[in-house]
Design a protein around this motif. Structure first.
Motif, PDB file in Angstrom:
ATOM      1  N   LYS A 186       6.051 -11.321   3.062  1.00 36.33           N
ATOM      2  CA  LYS A 186       4.967 -12.298   2.895  1.00 36.33           C
ATOM      3  C   LYS A 186       3.691 -11.891   3.640  1.00 36.33           C
ATOM      4  O   LYS A 186       3.160 -12.646   4.470  1.00 36.33           O
ATOM      5  CB  LYS A 186       5.426 -13.678   3.363  1.00 36.33           C
ATOM      6  CG  LYS A 186       6.575 -14.238   2.545  1.00 36.33           C
ATOM      7  CD  LYS A 186       6.935 -15.653   2.993  1.00 36.33           C
ATOM      8  CE  LYS A 186       8.055 -16.221   2.141  1.00 36.33           C
ATOM      9  NZ  LYS A 186       8.430 -17.606   2.550  1.00 36.33           N
ATOM     10  N   PRO A 187       3.163 -10.718   3.356  1.00 41.56           N
ATOM     11  CA  PRO A 187       1.929 -10.312   4.043  1.00 41.56           C
ATOM     12  C   PRO A 187       0.743 -11.149   3.597  1.00 41.56           C
ATOM     13  O   PRO A 187       0.748 -11.751   2.509  1.00 41.56           O
ATOM     14  CB  PRO A 187       1.768  -8.852   3.598  1.00 41.56           C
ATOM     15  CG  PRO A 187       2.406  -8.814   2.250  1.00 41.56           C
ATOM     16  CD  PRO A 187       3.592  -9.733   2.358  1.00 41.56           C
ATOM     17  N   THR A 188      -0.277 -11.178   4.445  1.00 37.29           N
ATOM     18  CA  THR A 188      -1.552 -11.819   4.102  1.00 37.29           C
ATOM     19  C   THR A 188      -2.592 -10.733   3.866  1.00 37.29           C
ATOM     20  O   THR A 188      -2.759  -9.832   4.689  1.00 37.29           O
ATOM     21  CB  THR A 188      -2.020 -12.758   5.223  1.00 37.29           C
ATOM     22  OG1 THR A 188      -1.070 -13.824   5.352  1.00 37.29           O
ATOM     23  CG2 THR A 188      -3.391 -13.340   4.907  1.00 37.29           C
ATOM     24  N   ILE A 189      -3.267 -10.832   2.736  1.00 33.87           N
ATOM     25  CA  ILE A 189      -4.291  -9.858   2.348  1.00 33.87           C
ATOM     26  C   ILE A 189      -5.635 -10.577   2.327  1.00 33.87           C
ATOM     27  O   ILE A 189      -5.807 -11.566   1.612  1.00 33.87           O
ATOM     28  CB  ILE A 189      -3.970  -9.254   0.972  1.00 33.87           C
ATOM     29  CG1 ILE A 189      -2.619  -8.532   1.028  1.00 33.87           C
ATOM     30  CG2 ILE A 189      -5.079  -8.303   0.509  1.00 33.87           C
ATOM     31  CD1 ILE A 189      -2.067  -8.140  -0.318  1.00 33.87           C
ATOM     32  N   ASP A 190      -6.571 -10.109   3.146  1.00 38.55           N
ATOM     33  CA  ASP A 190      -7.877 -10.757   3.253  1.00 38.55           C
ATOM     34  C   ASP A 190      -8.778 -10.337   2.100  1.00 38.55           C
ATOM     35  O   ASP A 190      -8.917  -9.153   1.789  1.00 38.55           O
ATOM     36  CB  ASP A 190      -8.541 -10.405   4.580  1.00 38.55           C
ATOM     37  CG  ASP A 190      -7.838 -11.053   5.770  1.00 38.55           C
ATOM     38  OD1 ASP A 190      -7.335 -12.174   5.608  1.00 38.55           O
ATOM     39  OD2 ASP A 190      -7.784 -10.426   6.848  1.00 38.55           O
ATOM     40  N   ILE A 191      -9.402 -11.347   1.483  1.00 39.98           N
ATOM     41  CA  ILE A 191     -10.297 -11.145   0.341  1.00 39.98           C
ATOM     42  C   ILE A 191     -11.607 -11.867   0.644  1.00 39.98           C
ATOM     43  O   ILE A 191     -11.599 -12.973   1.198  1.00 39.98           O
ATOM     44  CB  ILE A 191      -9.696 -11.716  -0.954  1.00 39.98           C
ATOM     45  CG1 ILE A 191      -8.294 -11.145  -1.214  1.00 39.98           C
ATOM     46  CG2 ILE A 191     -10.619 -11.489  -2.139  1.00 39.98           C
ATOM     47  CD1 ILE A 191      -8.251  -9.724  -1.647  1.00 39.98           C
ATOM     48  N   GLN A 192     -12.743 -11.260   0.297  1.00 37.56           N
ATOM     49  CA  GLN A 192     -14.021 -11.961   0.425  1.00 37.56           C
ATOM     50  C   GLN A 192     -14.278 -12.827  -0.806  1.00 37.56           C
ATOM     51  O   GLN A 192     -13.919 -12.459  -1.934  1.00 37.56           O
ATOM     52  CB  GLN A 192     -15.166 -10.957   0.592  1.00 37.56           C
ATOM     53  CG  GLN A 192     -15.277 -10.381   1.991  1.00 37.56           C
ATOM     54  CD  GLN A 192     -16.573  -9.598   2.168  1.00 37.56           C
ATOM     55  OE1 GLN A 192     -16.635  -8.416   1.872  1.00 37.56           O
ATOM     56  NE2 GLN A 192     -17.596 -10.276   2.655  1.00 37.56           N
ATOM     57  N   LYS A 193     -14.902 -13.947  -0.561  1.00 35.22           N
ATOM     58  CA  LYS A 193     -15.217 -14.866  -1.649  1.00 35.22           C
ATOM     59  C   LYS A 193     -16.101 -14.167  -2.677  1.00 35.22           C
ATOM     60  O   LYS A 193     -17.089 -13.514  -2.324  1.00 35.22           O
ATOM     61  CB  LYS A 193     -15.924 -16.112  -1.100  1.00 35.22           C
ATOM     62  CG  LYS A 193     -16.161 -17.198  -2.146  1.00 35.22           C
ATOM     63  CD  LYS A 193     -16.610 -18.497  -1.515  1.00 35.22           C
ATOM     64  CE  LYS A 193     -17.964 -18.356  -0.834  1.00 35.22           C
ATOM     65  NZ  LYS A 193     -18.460 -19.649  -0.312  1.00 35.22           N
ATOM     66  N   GLY A 194     -15.725 -14.277  -3.941  1.00 35.72           N
ATOM     67  CA  GLY A 194     -16.486 -13.658  -5.018  1.00 35.72           C
ATOM     68  C   GLY A 194     -16.021 -12.262  -5.378  1.00 35.72           C
ATOM     69  O   GLY A 194     -16.530 -11.669  -6.344  1.00 35.72           O
ATOM     70  N   GLU A 195     -15.056 -11.709  -4.642  1.00 36.80           N
ATOM     71  CA  GLU A 195     -14.586 -10.363  -4.950  1.00 36.80           C
ATOM     72  C   GLU A 195     -13.793 -10.323  -6.253  1.00 36.80           C
ATOM     73  O   GLU A 195     -13.042 -11.255  -6.578  1.00 36.80           O
ATOM     74  CB  GLU A 195     -13.696  -9.835  -3.821  1.00 36.80           C
ATOM     75  CG  GLU A 195     -14.432  -9.160  -2.688  1.00 36.80           C
ATOM     76  CD  GLU A 195     -13.509  -8.322  -1.839  1.00 36.80           C
ATOM     77  OE1 GLU A 195     -13.684  -7.086  -1.850  1.00 36.80           O
ATOM     78  OE2 GLU A 195     -12.636  -8.874  -1.160  1.00 36.80           O
ATOM     79  N   VAL A 196     -13.941  -9.209  -6.956  1.00 41.84           N
ATOM     80  CA  VAL A 196     -13.044  -8.836  -8.035  1.00 41.84           C
ATOM     81  C   VAL A 196     -12.229  -7.643  -7.523  1.00 41.84           C
ATOM     82  O   VAL A 196     -12.796  -6.640  -7.086  1.00 41.84           O
ATOM     83  CB  VAL A 196     -13.808  -8.465  -9.319  1.00 41.84           C
ATOM     84  CG1 VAL A 196     -12.834  -7.975 -10.395  1.00 41.84           C
ATOM     85  CG2 VAL A 196     -14.611  -9.661  -9.829  1.00 41.84           C
ATOM     86  N   VAL A 197     -10.905  -7.786  -7.561  1.00 41.41           N
ATOM     87  CA  VAL A 197     -10.019  -6.767  -6.994  1.00 41.41           C
ATOM     88  C   VAL A 197      -9.104  -6.239  -8.100  1.00 41.41           C
ATOM     89  O   VAL A 197      -8.534  -7.014  -8.874  1.00 41.41           O
ATOM     90  CB  VAL A 197      -9.181  -7.327  -5.844  1.00 41.41           C
ATOM     91  CG1 VAL A 197      -8.296  -6.238  -5.252  1.00 41.41           C
ATOM     92  CG2 VAL A 197     -10.090  -7.925  -4.756  1.00 41.41           C
TER      93      VAL A 197
END
Length: 495
Positions: A186-197
Motif C-alpha cells: 500500500k505505497p503512497t505516490i505523490d501527485i501534483q494537482k492537474g498532472e497527467v501521469v
C-alpha cells in the motif's frame, strides 16, 4: 535488507551489471527471505531508447541455478534465457553476458526462467521501458511511472514451503494473500494537482490476475504488451493477467487521496476488493497541465495501417494450428479431491461442483484460491497441465513439428476446455515473437495491439495471429508458473 529500486537510463552501447542475490525483507510483521536484482525488489527500472543495443552482465548469487528471460523483447534467440534450449543454466556464483536490442517501444520485463515458480515469486523481476524514436509516439504527459503489481503468500509469518525437485500448489497456482506494488505494501505516490501521469503496469504474480481501477479518476488505455493500441479509449476497469502489461494515462484534477483498487467477483468466493496503493494529490497545482491532450482520444494511424491488412486477410481463414488446454492427474491425486462418499474416484469425478458452477455461470476466471489446502497438496509429480495439438494429438514437449519460415504468419486457435478436470484461466505466452488477438468466442477484437501474452478464460476459444519474424527455437507456455513447471509448454521454430 532490501534497497530502494533504482531507475537506470542506458544509452546505446552501454554495459550494465545486474546481480541476482539473496535478501531479507520485512513485509508487514514478517521477516521474509527473498531474492532480488541489485539488492532490490523489484529490480532496477531500466530505461532504454528504441533501437539501442546494450550489454547486460548477469551474475548469479542466489544459491540455485538461474537465467534471465527478457519478457516480450524480440531478442536474438541465444539470449532468450530458456535453460538448455537457448543457453545453459548459470550456476550460483557464475556469470552470463546478454546482448539485447530493443526494437519495439513500450514496457517489457525481465525474470528468471529456471524454477521461476520459486525465484520469480520471491522477487526476481524488473522492468525495461523502451523510449520511442518518434517523440509523438505517446501523447505528452507530466510524468511516467512504472508500477509492478504482484502478490506473495505468507502464512503464520513465513512462506509456505517450496520443494527443490518439484512444484506444489499446481492445480490453481500459488495465489498470494499479500499485495505488493513496486515491492511495497500500500505505497503512497505523490501527485501534483492537474498532472497527467502515464503508468506502465506489469503483473508479475504467479497466477493472480488483477482487475484495477481508481475511483474518482478517469483512466485512458493507450498501450499494451508491445506498444500502442490502435485507438485510445477511456476504460472503467483494466484486467491485467500474469506477465501482461497495460499502459494507461490518468488525469488528477482535484486534491485528495485516490486508491488504486483491485476488485473482482469470483463465482465461488464472491466479491473481493483490495486497496493496492494511494495516489496523494496535493493542493499545489502543476505548472503545466496536459488536460487538453488527455481529453483527446487519438487514433494511431501507423498502428492501424500495419495491423488492419493482416486482420482482414486472416480473420476468416481456417486455423493453421488448434491447441487445447486441459489437465491430467494420477489416480492417487484424483482420489484426494473426489466428493465424499465416492468409492472409486476417477479423474472425471474430481471437482464436479466447480465444473458445474463454471458451466452454469459462464465464469471465466478464478480470482482467488478457494481451496487452499487441496491446492497446496497438489504437486507436479501427480499433475500434468497440458497443451495438446489437435492436429497431431501430441502434448507439451512432444509437440515437435511447429517449424515455419521467417516472415510467415500462422493463425492459432486456442481452446480452453470447459470439460477439463479443472477449467480455469491460462495466460498464454509466446517467446521471441508477437501476435494479434483476432477473436474471442467468434467475437472479433475491435482495438488491436501487438501482444506476447493473452489470458484465455475457462471455456473460451481464442484465435490469434502469430507473426514469425524472429528466427530461433522458441517456447510457448502458460504463465501460471506452477502450470509451466507441471509441463504446460511446447516449442516452435522459425527458420
Amino acid at each position: 535488507m532490501v534497497k530502494e529500486t533504482e531507475t537506470v537510463y542506458l544509452k546505446n552501447g552501454d554495459s550494465y551489471a545486474i546481480t541476482a542475490q539473496k535478501l531479507q525483507a520485512k513485509i508487514g510483521n514478517a521477516q521474509i527471505k527473498m531474492l532480488g536484482y541489485n539488492g532490490s525488489v523489484p529490480g532496477p527500472f531500466i530505461w532504454v531508447h528504441q533501437g539501442d543495443e546494450i550489454t547486460l552482465e548477469f551474475k548469479n548469487l542466489t544459491g540455485l541455478p538461474s537465467t534471465i528471460h527478457h519478457h516480450g523483447v524480440r531478442v536474438d534467440n541465444r539470449y532468450d534465457g530458456v535453460p538448455e534450449v537457448t543457453q545453459p543454466v548459470v550456476p550460483s556464483g557464475k556469470s552470463f553476458t546478454y546482448k539485447l536490442k530493443f526494437d519495439d517501444p513500450g514496457v517489457y520485463w525481465y525474470h528468471p526462467h529456471y524454477r521461476d515458480d520459486y525465484a520469480q515469486e520471491l522477487g526476481l523481476y524488473g522492468n525495461y521501458i523502451v523510449i520511442p524514436k518518434d517523440p509523438n509516439y505517446w501523447a505528452p504527459v507530466n510524468r511516467e511511472i512504472p508500477l509492478i503489481l504482484t502478490d506473495i503468500l505468507i502464512k503464520d509469518g513465513k512462506l509456505p514451503e517450496y520443494y527443490q525437485d518439484y512444484s506444489n500448489f499446481v492445480f490453481m497456482g500459488r495465489y498470494g494473500n499479500t499485495f505488493l506494488i513496486n515491492g511495497q505494501q500500500k505505497p503512497t505516490i505523490d501527485i501534483q494537482k492537474g498532472e497527467v501521469v502515464r503508468f506502465y503496469l506489469t503483473n508479475t504474480s504467479s497466477v493472480r490476475p488483477f482487475r484495477v481501477f481508481v475511483p474518482g479518476i478517469k483512466m485512458k488505455l493507450v498501450g499494451g504488451d508491445n506498444g500502442r493500441v490502435e485507438k485510445e479509449q477511456y476504460v472503467d476497469t483494466l484486467t491485467i493477467a500474469p506477465s501482461e502489461r497495460q499502459i494507461v494515462e490518468m488525469y488528477f484534477p482535484v486534491a485528495g487521496d485516490y486508491k488504486l483498487t483491485h476488485h473482482a467477483v469470483d463465482p465461488l468466493v464472491g466479491a473481493r476488493t483490495y486497496e493496492l496503493a494511494t495516489f496523494h494529490v496535493g493542493d499545489k497545482a502543476v505548472s503545466v497541465s496536459y488536460e487538453k491532450e488527455f481529453q483527446q482520444l487519438r487514433e494511431n494511424k501507423e498502428v492501424i495501417d500495419e495491423i488492419e491488412p493482416l486482420v482482414s486477410k486472416y480473420k476468416s481463414a481456417r486455423p493453421d494450428r488448434t491447441i487445447r488446454l486441459s489437465v491430467a492427474v494420477s489416480k492417487k491425486e484424483a482420489s484426494r479431491f473426489s466428493e465424499p462418499g465416492s468409492s472409486t474416484p476417477t479423474q472425471s469425478s474430481a471437482f464436479p461442483g466447480l465444473i458445474t458452477i463454471l458451466a452454469k455461470t459462464g465464469a471465466k476466471v478464478e480470482w482467488e484460491d478457494h481451496m487452499y489446502l487441496q491446492n497446496k497438496m497438489s504437486t507436479s509429480k501427480e499433475i500434468t497441465w497440458q497443451i495438446t495439438d489437435l492436429g497431431t494429438m501430441k502434448t507439451n514437449g512432444a509437440i515437435m513439428d511447429w517449424n515455419y519460415k521467417r516472415g510467415s504468419y500462422i493463425k492459432v486457435r486456442i481452446i480452453n476446455d470447459i470439460h477439463s478436470l479443472h477449467p480455469m484461466q491460462h495466460p498464454m505466452h509466446f517467446h521471441g515473437n508477437r501476435f494479434l488477438v483476432l477473436a474471442v468466442n467468434d467475437v472479433e477484437e475491435t482495438n488491436h495491439v501487438w501482444k506476447d501474452t493473452f489470458m484465455v478464460g475457462a471455456g473460451d476459444v481464442v484465435d490469434i495471429l502469430l507473426e514469425l519474424s524472429n528466427p530461433g527455437k522458441w517456447m510457448s507456455h502458460c504463465h501460471i508458473l506452477e502450470h509451466l513447471h507441471s509441463g504446460m509448454m511446447f516449442m516452435y521454430s522459425v527458420d
